[in-house]
Design a protein around this motif. Sequence first.
Motif, short mmCIF file in Angstrom:
data_model
loop_
_atom_site.label_atom_id
_atom_site.label_comp_id
_atom_site.label_asym_id
_atom_site.label_seq_id
_atom_site.Cartn_x
_atom_site.Cartn_y
_atom_site.Cartn_z
N SER A 39 0.92 -1.20 -0.01
CA SER A 39 -0.18 0.07 -0.14
C SER A 39 0.70 1.42 0.07
CB SER A 39 -1.18 -0.25 1.45
OG SER A 39 -0.31 0.42 2.43
N SER A 40 2.26 1.40 0.59
CA SER A 40 2.80 2.47 0.84
C SER A 40 3.51 2.55 -0.71
CB SER A 40 3.93 2.53 1.64
OG SER A 40 4.82 1.34 1.52
N ALA A 41 3.61 1.51 -1.43
CA ALA A 41 4.29 1.68 -2.82
C ALA A 41 3.51 2.69 -3.65
CB ALA A 41 4.32 0.58 -3.62
N SER A 42 2.15 2.71 -3.74
CA SER A 42 1.39 3.56 -4.50
C SER A 42 0.47 4.38 -3.89
CB SER A 42 0.89 2.63 -5.70
OG SER A 42 0.08 1.71 -5.26
N GLY A 43 0.03 4.14 -2.53
CA GLY A 43 -0.92 4.46 -1.94
C GLY A 43 -0.88 6.29 -1.99
N PRO A 44 -1.73 7.28 -2.26
CA PRO A 44 -1.47 8.44 -2.23
C PRO A 44 -0.94 9.00 -1.17
CG PRO A 44 -3.69 7.73 -3.03
CD PRO A 44 -3.16 6.56 -2.55
N GLU B 148 0.27 12.43 24.34
CA GLU B 148 -0.31 11.18 24.45
C GLU B 148 -0.67 10.11 23.32
OE1 GLU B 148 -4.49 12.09 25.49
OE2 GLU B 148 -4.84 13.16 23.40
N LEU B 149 -0.93 8.84 23.75
CA LEU B 149 -0.79 7.83 22.61
C LEU B 149 -2.35 7.79 22.14
CD1 LEU B 149 0.85 5.49 21.65
CD2 LEU B 149 -0.18 3.97 23.65
N ILE B 150 -2.37 7.96 20.93
CA ILE B 150 -3.80 7.98 20.29
C ILE B 150 -3.88 6.69 19.17
CG2 ILE B 150 -4.14 10.32 20.44
CD1 ILE B 150 -3.70 10.72 17.30
N GLU B 151 -5.19 6.33 18.94
CA GLU B 151 -5.27 5.24 17.80
C GLU B 151 -6.08 5.67 16.90
OE1 GLU B 151 -7.58 2.22 19.86
OE2 GLU B 151 -5.50 1.44 20.89
N GLU B 152 -5.78 5.26 15.53
CA GLU B 152 -6.39 5.40 14.35
C GLU B 152 -6.78 4.34 13.75
OE1 GLU B 152 -4.16 7.95 11.52
OE2 GLU B 152 -4.29 9.62 13.09
N ARG B 153 -7.88 4.16 13.12
CA ARG B 153 -8.30 3.09 12.13
C ARG B 153 -7.79 3.18 10.78
NH1 ARG B 153 -9.35 -1.35 13.98
NH2 ARG B 153 -10.77 -2.07 12.46
N TRP B 154 -6.97 2.28 10.46
CA TRP B 154 -6.34 2.28 9.07
C TRP B 154 -6.69 1.11 8.16
CZ3 TRP B 154 -0.38 3.29 9.71
CH2 TRP B 154 -0.07 4.29 10.00
N ASN B 155 -6.82 1.34 6.92
CA ASN B 155 -7.20 0.18 5.99
C ASN B 155 -5.76 -0.14 5.33
OD1 ASN B 155 -7.52 -1.27 3.69
ND2 ASN B 155 -9.84 -0.52 3.87
N VAL B 156 -4.94 -1.07 5.75
CA VAL B 156 -3.94 -1.41 5.21
C VAL B 156 -3.97 -2.52 3.98
CG1 VAL B 156 -1.41 -2.16 5.51
CG2 VAL B 156 -2.77 -0.99 7.23
N ASP B 157 -4.03 -1.89 2.79
CA ASP B 157 -4.24 -2.58 1.55
C ASP B 157 -5.38 -3.70 1.83
OD1 ASP B 157 -3.29 -3.45 -0.92
OD2 ASP B 157 -2.39 -5.30 -0.23
N GLY B 158 -6.54 -3.32 2.31
CA GLY B 158 -7.57 -3.96 2.31
C GLY B 158 -8.06 -4.63 3.84
N ILE B 159 -7.14 -4.52 4.70
CA ILE B 159 -7.26 -5.11 5.94
C ILE B 159 -7.26 -3.92 6.86
CG2 ILE B 159 -6.29 -6.41 7.91
CD1 ILE B 159 -6.30 -8.34 5.96
N GLU B 160 -8.66 -3.90 7.81
CA GLU B 160 -8.99 -3.00 8.56
C GLU B 160 -7.95 -2.98 9.85
OE1 GLU B 160 -11.01 -0.34 9.06
OE2 GLU B 160 -11.21 -0.07 6.78
N THR B 161 -7.41 -2.18 10.48
CA THR B 161 -6.66 -2.54 11.45
C THR B 161 -6.36 -0.92 12.13
OG1 THR B 161 -4.36 -3.22 12.33
CG2 THR B 161 -4.32 -1.94 10.37
N THR B 162 -5.90 -1.04 13.71
CA THR B 162 -5.70 0.08 14.48
C THR B 162 -4.20 -0.06 14.74
OG1 THR B 162 -7.73 -0.69 15.62
CG2 THR B 162 -6.02 0.85 16.69
N ALA B 163 -3.79 1.52 14.36
CA ALA B 163 -2.60 2.10 14.37
C ALA B 163 -2.46 2.90 15.95
CB ALA B 163 -2.26 2.78 13.17
N GLN B 164 -1.38 2.92 16.36
CA GLN B 164 -1.21 3.82 17.68
C GLN B 164 -0.05 4.53 17.31
OE1 GLN B 164 -0.52 0.53 20.76
NE2 GLN B 164 -2.59 1.22 21.61
N MET B 165 0.03 5.92 17.69
CA MET B 165 1.05 6.96 17.70
C MET B 165 0.85 7.87 18.80
SD MET B 165 -0.56 8.31 14.30
CE MET B 165 -1.04 6.42 14.01
#
Length: 234
Positions: A16-21, A159-176
């Motif tokens: 997804s990072s190869a061509s994702g906008p 503070e630590l926050i969470e985001e919902r990401w779609n990584v090449d078709g898979i829904e997942t939670t990222a923390q940062m």
Amino acid sequence: MGDHIYNELADRYAASSASGPPNALYDRPTILWLLGPVQGRRVLELGCAAGHLTCELVRAGAEVVALDKSERMVEHARQLLDGRARIEVADLSQTLPMVESESMDLVSASLVLHYLPDWQGVISEVHRVLKPGGALVMSVHHPITGWFRSNRSDYHRIELIEERWNVDGIETTAQMWRRPVSAVFSPLLHQGLVIDAVHEPEPRFDKPAVPDDRMRAALNTSPVFLYVRATRPL
Ligand SMILES: C[S@@+](CC[C@H](N)C(=O)[O-])C[C@H]1O[C@@H](n2cnc3c(N)ncnc32)[C@H](O)[C@@H]1O
């Protein structure tokens, strides 16, 4: 932090990072523009992920040392670069003994520093490895957007926050780690770096470039990533 995305989902993230906008059209072109000409220059790349920026730097004539904490990402990057860059596993929350002091003309930190709660150690290492006159170019999730996504908790906290990401078709939670604007600049200033550029891109992507309507609207109108260039004085 959010390690499963960069380990278990590394193969999907690499795709997804190869061509994702957000990476291919927004972040990498801005980082390359802020780095300026890299022909013949020594570049340390922090958080190289699958090596797509590494590849562009090498193509533009840079001699690159690229680091990432994820072993799987490093495997991807090594495969992509096929020996054209030195790529090593390294955790930026530790010192970086594999990089010599005052050996780098440029350091790039594209979309990696928000995985670290404390920046003083890594910025101290950046200062150590840069030649006098050399520059750090970094991108992070924009503090304003991070604050909105935190449901507007206390802006002034880191503070630590969470985001919902779609990584090449898979829904997942990222923390940062979300931080206020002052906490982006303070570690750089504290280290004696001189800020010489602050940039908030205003792309005008059209539908062919970014077909997803929500993503196009977000990239065109929100502060998505914040870019800073800071120089080690002569
Ligand atoms: C969003 S990606 C960076 C994108 C990349 N710069 C590019 O141009 O494709 C974030 C990367 O940071 C790495 N990372 C996260 N925490 C790290 C740490 N503490 N030390 C080193 N790398 C880390 C992840 O493994 C992941 O590969």
